[in-house]
Design an enzyme around this catalytic site. Structure first.
Site, PDB file in Angstrom:
ATOM      1  N   GLY A 156      86.150 -54.473  24.751  1.00 42.18           N
ATOM      2  CA  GLY A 156      85.167 -53.512  24.242  1.00 42.18           C
ATOM      3  C   GLY A 156      85.845 -52.266  23.718  1.00 42.18           C
ATOM      4  N   ASN A 157      85.065 -51.226  23.464  1.00 42.27           N
ATOM      5  CA  ASN A 157      85.645 -49.968  22.996  1.00 42.27           C
ATOM      6  C   ASN A 157      84.893 -48.796  23.615  1.00 42.27           C
ATOM      7  OD1 ASN A 157      83.357 -49.230  21.148  1.00 42.27           O
ATOM      8  ND2 ASN A 157      83.961 -51.166  20.215  1.00 42.27           N
ATOM      9  N   ARG A 158      85.328 -47.593  23.313  1.00 43.61           N
ATOM     10  CA  ARG A 158      84.796 -46.408  24.008  1.00 43.61           C
ATOM     11  C   ARG A 158      83.517 -45.852  23.385  1.00 43.61           C
ATOM     12  NH1 ARG A 158      89.306 -44.791  27.228  1.00 43.61           N
ATOM     13  NH2 ARG A 158      91.274 -45.257  26.176  1.00 43.61           N
ATOM     14  N   ALA A 159      82.957 -46.520  22.386  1.00 45.23           N
ATOM     15  CA  ALA A 159      81.777 -45.958  21.716  1.00 45.23           C
ATOM     16  C   ALA A 159      80.602 -45.838  22.693  1.00 45.23           C
ATOM     17  CB  ALA A 159      81.388 -46.829  20.532  1.00 45.23           C
TER      18      ALA A 159
END
Ligand code: CTP
Length: 405
Positions: free
Chosen positions: A210-213
């Site tokens: 995933g990512n930090r958004a």
């Protein structure tokens, strides 16, 4: 000019003692405060304290001012209502539309924004009943703040603390400013589709890439478009912020899901914004069972995901206004603009909103700044909170739309 009126509902939890400080913080922000305290709240803090701090008599009983129908009067004149602390019991009553005390009756009449600040023991907050009640209230448009982590009553620790009064006061002020902001209704009649958040790709049933958004910027764009009269569809991937009241919300947590929803919906929208941070690769063979730690190396095969924005760029009509983002780790704005230009052409879009990102800037944070890049112009939007930035982005899009049309 009279000051905005905040109705502060206090329900019966130990954090009620912090409501006294909250009154101070709200009045420091030039807001008038009218307290409604439930009978349980008054077991924690005396009426006199609330009355002295708010400089107004406290409403404690629905029968007190029967001739004035006080709950109706108050609900109509309030600029916002904040309930702090909001107990699990109170949330449940609100979900079912009970109106058997002055606070619940006022809320049932109110049409102004309502901010709920739950505070309770961790187990109560985690209980399925509370989770469902919070989800229902959010769907109905209540702004439910996440409780903080730390000391609860007595020895216990965990999630469930009332957010700090200064933080609650800041949110209240922001909501009131928003309400009184004179935004033009220049998007009325427009259909707008916005993706927000960050997609996740499964590795096994419990792990993902995933990512930090957080979804904050996409949600801010949705709120801003709604305020300007647009019909908004928000496609959210793993949002960490509440879904704004008034949007049609569709959940799409993986890149594949998001692609399907965006392609299905794009054609019926005048403006399409791909704000979501989309995973560029997915795991080719996610497992059905948890991967065990039985080798000292694990190789995942990653394959490129579909580029949703490029697909939308290929299928778009010339009447549709298509917007992409470019979040880049760059050292100067020239580099940022040239990367944005490349994406503008490659993805066949009208506008790229470019920002320079790092672990502490842009993604997941509360503030942001951006450069808007089209084939004809570049515009710098200075650092601000994400809602102000969203207003600036729409100011530009509305003008540019008129040129395109
Ligand atoms: N985007 C998309 N689908 C993807 C990847 C990105 O729709 N699979 C969209 C994003 O939502 C954003 C824009 O494309 O609006 C640019 O995303 P970005 O990650 O900056 O660009 P990429 O095309 O992935 O290129 P790179 O990662 O090499 O910079």
């Amino acid at each position: 000019m009279s000051r905005p009126l905040v109705v502060l509902g206090v329900t019966g939890g130990i954090a009620a003692y912090k409501s006294a400080d909250l009154i101070r913080r709200l009045r420091d922000q030039d807001l008038d405060v009218q307290v409604i305290a439930t009978s349980s709240a008054l077991k924690f803090v005396g009426e006199t304290t609330f009355a002295a701090l708010s400089a107004k008599p406290v409403i404690t009983d629905i029968w007190d001012q029967a001739h004035n129908v006080e709950h109706v009067q108050l609900a109509k004149s309030a600029d916002t209502i904040v309930v702090a602390p909001a107990t699990a019991d109170f949330l449940a009553h609100l979900v079912y539309g009970f109106a058997n005390d002055a606070l619940l009756a006022t809320l049932l009449v109110a049409k102004c924004p309502v901010i709920l600040c739950p505070a309770m023991h961790t187990e109560m907050w985690d209980n399925a009943a509370t989770r469902e009640n919070v989800a229902t209230l959010r769907k109905r448009g209540y702004l439910v703040l996440e409780p903080g982590v730390g000391h609860l009553t007595g020895e216990d620790q965990g999630v469930g603390r009332l957010p700090e009064p200064i933080e609650i006061a800041r949110v209240v002020k922001q909501v009131i400013n928003r309400k009184s902001a004179e935004l033009p209704k220049d998007l009325s009649g427009f259909n707008v589709l916005i993706s927000a958040g960050g997609t996740r790709e499964s590795i096994d049933p419990i792990r993902f890439i995933g990512n930090r958004a957080s979804g904050k910027q996409g949600v801010a764009l949705a709120i801003s478009a709604l305020s300007r009269g647009a019909k908004v569809t928000l496609v959210g991937a793993n949002l960490t912020v509440p879904i704004p009241a008034g949007v049609e919300f569709i959940s799409a947590n993986s890149t594949h899901e998001m692609s399907e929803v965006m392609q299905l919906r794009a054609a019926s929208n005048d403006v399409v914004i791909m704000n979501a941070a989309v995973a560029d690769y997915y795991v080719k063979n996610p497992t059905d069972k948890k991967i065990k730690k039985n080798t000292n190396q694990l190789n995942l095969v990653l394959e490129e995901t579909e580029d949703i924005l490029s697909t939308l760029g290929k299928k778009r009509t010339s009447k549709q206004y298509l917007v992409g983002f470019a979040a880049e780790t760059v050292s100067n704005s020239d580099e940022l603009i040239s990367m944005a230009m490349e994406k503008l052409t490659r993805k066949n879009v009208d506008l790229i909103i470019a920002n320079s990102v790092s672990e502490h800037q842009g993604i997941g944070t509360d503030d942001n700044q951006a450069i808007l890049v089209t084939h004809k112009t570049t515009i710098n939007l200075p650092k601000s909170d994400k809602l102000t930035l969203a207003d600036g982005i729409w100011d530009f899009i509305v003008k540019d739309l008129a040129k395109v049309a």
